[in-house]
Design an enzyme around this catalytic site. Structure first.
Site, PDB file in Angstrom:
ATOM      1  N   ASP A 257      -0.217  -7.334   2.249  1.00 21.19           N
ATOM      2  CA  ASP A 257       0.218  -5.913   2.088  1.00 21.19           C
ATOM      3  C   ASP A 257       1.869  -6.020   1.735  1.00 21.19           C
ATOM      4  OD1 ASP A 257       0.483  -3.456   1.974  1.00 21.19           O
ATOM      5  OD2 ASP A 257      -0.385  -2.990   3.805  1.00 21.19           O
TER       6      ASP A 257
ATOM      7  N   HIS B 234       0.677  -0.994   0.015  1.00 23.08           N
ATOM      8  CA  HIS B 234      -0.039   0.124  -0.084  1.00 23.08           C
ATOM      9  C   HIS B 234       1.001   1.383  -0.003  1.00 23.08           C
ATOM     10  CE1 HIS B 234       0.480   0.381   4.508  1.00 23.08           C
ATOM     11  NE2 HIS B 234       0.287   1.728   4.287  1.00 23.08           N
TER      12      HIS B 234
ATOM     13  N   SER C  32       4.488   2.755   8.017  1.00 23.46           N
ATOM     14  CA  SER C  32       4.049   1.745   7.058  1.00 23.46           C
ATOM     15  C   SER C  32       5.223   0.991   6.293  1.00 23.46           C
ATOM     16  CB  SER C  32       2.970   2.175   6.260  1.00 23.46           C
ATOM     17  OG  SER C  32       1.587   2.062   6.617  1.00 23.46           O
ATOM     18  N   GLY C  33       5.067  -0.386   6.045  1.00 19.07           N
ATOM     19  CA  GLY C  33       6.189  -1.001   5.348  1.00 19.07           C
ATOM     20  C   GLY C  33       7.241  -1.208   6.148  1.00 19.07           C
TER      21      GLY C  33
ATOM     22  N   GLY D  39       3.138   6.679   8.291  1.00 18.19           N
ATOM     23  CA  GLY D  39       4.570   7.005   8.102  1.00 18.19           C
ATOM     24  C   GLY D  39       5.592   5.881   8.466  1.00 18.19           C
TER      25      GLY D  39
HETATM   26  N1  ARG Z   1      -0.900   2.773   7.279  1.00 17.45           N
HETATM   27  C1  ARG Z   1      -0.151   3.651   7.942  1.00 17.45           C
HETATM   28  C2  ARG Z   1       0.767   4.292   7.151  1.00 17.45           C
HETATM   29  O1  ARG Z   1       0.431   4.174   5.946  1.00 17.45           O
HETATM   30  C3  ARG Z   1       0.382   3.217   9.104  1.00 17.45           C
HETATM   31  C4  ARG Z   1      -0.302   2.021   9.763  1.00 17.45           C
HETATM   32  C5  ARG Z   1       0.020   1.537  11.137  1.00 17.45           C
HETATM   33  N2  ARG Z   1      -1.063   1.816  12.020  1.00 17.45           N
HETATM   34  C6  ARG Z   1      -1.161   1.479  13.042  1.00 17.45           C
HETATM   35  N3  ARG Z   1      -2.171   1.940  13.958  1.00 17.45           N
HETATM   36  N4  ARG Z   1      -0.289   0.404  13.473  1.00 17.45           N
HETATM   37  O2  ARG Z   1       1.925   4.608   7.439  1.00 17.45           O
END
Ligand code: ARG
Length: 377
Positions: free
Chosen positions: A128, A82, A225-226, A223
Site C-alpha cells: 500500500d 489506497h 491513512s498514508g 483519515g
Molecule cells: N484506512 C484508514 C484510512 O483510510 C485508516 C487505517 C488505519 N486504521 C487503523 N485502525 N490503524 O484513513
C-alpha cells in the site's frame, strides 16, 4: 526502455536549467526524534502535537484533508496507494493545523510501483505505497524535514520495537469526527506472527503492525491513512511504515496495520530526488509521435498525446493499467472520440445501431446496453 525515458528526461531537465549542478534544497539531513516524542510514554488515545511534526504531510482535495503522508526529501512524499491521490490534489507540510499555515505544494506526478510482486493490491491492501513528486521543492527547515529511511534489515517481521509513533488528523474513534490539530500516539511495533494471530493470516511481509495487544485504546484511524509510522532509532526518526488499515480503530485484538517501508526500500530510493520530474519550463511538443516507441506501450506519454500520434495509441484514455501515468505530467485524455468504459456499448455496436435505426433507444434494455450508440453519455 522506461529507464531510458527517465534518463533522457533528466538530461532534458538539466539542459533547461543550463547545465547547473542540481542543487540540494536547504538542509537535507533527516529528522531527529522530537523531544515530545522521546519523553512521552505514551488519533485514538493520542495527544496534540505541541509543534509541527516535521515529516508529517496533509494530503488535500481542495481544502479537505483526506489522507496523511511523509516527507522523504524536498521533492518526494510517501503516501498510501489506497488514498488514490492525484495531480489535482495538493499537500501541506510544516503546520499543526490541517487548514492553514506551513507550506502548500501541488503534486506533479503520482508514482505507483510497477515491479512484479510489488504492485499494490487493492483487494488485500498488499504493498500500500504510492510516491508523490512535488511541482516545486519544499523549503526544509525546523518545521519541515524528511523522516529517515531505515536500513534494509531494520525491524524485521520477527522483531518488536516500543518506541514507535504514528500521527495525523484522522478521526478520534472509528466513525467519529476528525481533528484540526495534529495528533500523535505511541504504538509499539509487534511481530507479524502476533499480528497474524489476530488477523487470520492477512498480514504479509509488506506489512508491519503496531498496537497494544489485548489492551487497545491507541491507534491510527480513518483519515490518518498514508501517514507516518516512525520509530526512534538512536534518536533518529526512522520511517518504518505507512498508515494502511485495521479493523475498526484501537480495538484490543486488532492492531493497526502499516505498509512496511523496508519491503520496497530500493523502489523508494530510486524515486527520490528531482530526477523523475519532467521539467515544466518547456511544454512537451504538441504534434506527432515524439517518442514513437512509446506509442501504445500502456504508459501515457505527454509527448505523444496528440491527434497525429493517435493520442499515444490510446495510452492516456481510460487506462486502468497499474502505473499508467508514471511517465506523464499532464496525463489528460485528449482524444475527443474516446469513450469512457461506462459509456461503451455492451452489445455489439451493429446490434445497437439496428435498435437505434428502429428508434428503440428509449427501451430500458437498449438504454442500458447501447449508451454509446444511443448517445446517452
Ligand atoms: N484506512 C484508514 C484510512 O483510510 C485508516 C487505517 C488505519 N486504521 C487503523 N485502525 N490503524 O484513513
Amino acid at each position: 526502455m522506461k529507464i531510458f525515458i527517465i534518463f533522457s528526461l533528466f538530461g532534458l531537465a538539466l539542459g533547461q536549467i543550463h547545465g547547473q549542478p542540481r542543487q540540494q534544497n536547504g538542509d537535507t539531513s533527516c529528522a531527529d526524534m522530537p523531544t515530545f516524542m522521546k519523553d512521552t510514554d505514551r488519533i485514538v488515545g493520542g495527544e496534540d502535537a505541541p509543534s509541527p511534526i516535521p515529516w508529517q504531510v496533509a494530503v488535500l482535495s481542495g481544502s479537505f484533508q483526506f489522507c496523511g503522508a511523509t516527507v522523504l526529501d524536498a521533492y518526494t512524499i510517501l503516501c498510501a496507494a489506497h488514498c488514490q491521490p492525484s495531480t489535482s490534489n495538493s499537500i501541506r507540510v510544516g503546520s499543526k493545523n490541517k487548514k492553514n499555515g506551513g507550506q502548500v505544494r501541488s503534486i506533479a506526478q503520482v508514482i505507483y510501483n510497477n515491479e512484479p510482486g510489488f504492485q499494490y493490491n487493492a483487494g488485500t491492501l498488499n504493498n500500500d505505497f504510492v510516491i508523490l513528486k512535488l511541482s516545486d521543492p519544499l523549503e526544509l527547515n525546523d518545521n519541515v524535514k524528511a523522516a529517515c529511511l531505515p536500513s534494509s534489515d531494520y525491524l524485521g517481521v520477527t522483531s518488536t520495537e516500543e518506541r514507535c509513533f504514528t500521527s495525523g488528523w484522522g478521526t478520534l474513534s472509528a466513525g467519529g469526527s476528525s481533528t484540526n490539530v495534529l495528533k500523535f500516539v505511541r504504538v509499539p511495533a509487534i511481530t507479524n506472527a502476533q499480528c497474524n494471530n489476530d488477523y487470520g493470516d492477512q498480514i504479509t511481509d509488506a506489512m508491519i503492525c503496531a498496537g497494544y495487544p489485548g489492551v487497545g485504546g491507541k491507534d491510527a484511524c480513518q483519515g490518518d491513512s498514508g501517514g507516518p509510522f516512525v520509530c526512534n532509532d538512536d534518536g533518529k526518526a526512522v520511517l518504518a511504515g505507512v498508515v494502511s488499515w485495521g479493523k475498526g480503530c484501537a480495538l484490543p485484538y486488532y492492531p493497526g496495520v502499516y505498509a512496511r517501508t523496508t519491503h520496497v526500500l530500493d523502489w523508494i530510493k530510486s524515486k527520490m530526488g528531482e530526477t523523475n520530474i519532467i521539467s515544466t519550463t518547456a511544454p512537451p511538443p504538441t504534434s506527432g509521435c515524439v517518442a514513437p516507441n512509446w506509442k501504445g506501450d500502456g504508459w501515457c506519454d505527454d509527448q505523444n498525446n496528440n491527434e497525429e500520434c493517435e493520442y499515444d495509441g490510446g495510452d492516456c484514455c481510460n487506462n486502468n493499467a497499474a502505473g499508467w501515468n508514471n511517465y506523464c505530467e499532464v496525463c489528460e485524455c485528449n482524444d475527443p472520440n474516446a469513450v469512457t468504459p461506462e459509456c461503451a456499448d455492451k452489445w455489439p455496436s451493429t446490434k445497437c445501431q439496428r435498435k437505434k435505426n428502429k428508434q428503440k433507444c428509449g427501451k430500458w434494455k437498449v438504454k442500458k446496453n447501447c449508451k454509446e450508440t444511443c448517445e446517452l453519455c
